[in-house]
Design a protein around this motif. Structure first.
Motif: not given
Length: 146
Positions: A25, A87, A89, A91, A101
């Motif tokens: 990640e 931001e 994240s 997965s 994003n």
């Protein structure tokens, strides 16, 4: 005793897998950040090997493949001047990473400087120990704070 050893082995395997996923990640987040810089710099020499030959790009004005995206960047058809990332994240699904994003993108499109808020979906696939970008999609937000 056997249950304790089995439990310890499971704990080690779970911890190793969790660490490997976290490492992947972080690697994807770093690669995405570099990609935005390369796009701003119009550095197609770095972008060309990152984009998979079958990659797809979805923009507000259409969708196309790798060759057209490289040409758009190189020619300045879209100049991704600055992506302010708010931001991030990631997965993981097997050897696939899906990065989201939330950005504010400053770009020059058709000679006009524009700023838009987007959610950008980036899909990376690990191929021969290298991450390749398989898809990059822009979804425009209706308000900047979403």
């Amino acid at each position: 005793m056997k249950k304790s050893i089995f439990g310890l082995i499971l704990l080690v395997l779970f911890t190793t897998n969790t660490f490997a996923q976290h490492t992947a990640e972080l690697e994807i987040i770093s690669l995405s950040k570099q990609k935005w810089e390369w796009m701003a710099d119009k550095n197609v020499d770095k972008l060309t090997p990152l984009f998979d030959d079958k990659s797809v790009f979805v923009h507000m004005g259409g969708s196309w493949g790798k060759a057209q995206e490289i040409n758009v960047i190189k020619s300045g058809g879209i100049h991704y001047k600055k992506a302010d990332v708010h931001e991030v994240s990631v997965s993981m699904i097997g050897n696939t990473a899906i990065l989201l994003n939330r950005i504010t993108l400053l770009a020059v499109v058709g000679g006009n400087e524009v700023t838009n808020p987007f959610i950008v979906t980036e899909v990376y696939v690990k191929v021969n120990d290298n991450w390749k970008l398989g898809s990059l999609s822009f979804t425009k937000l209706m308000t900047p704070g979403q």
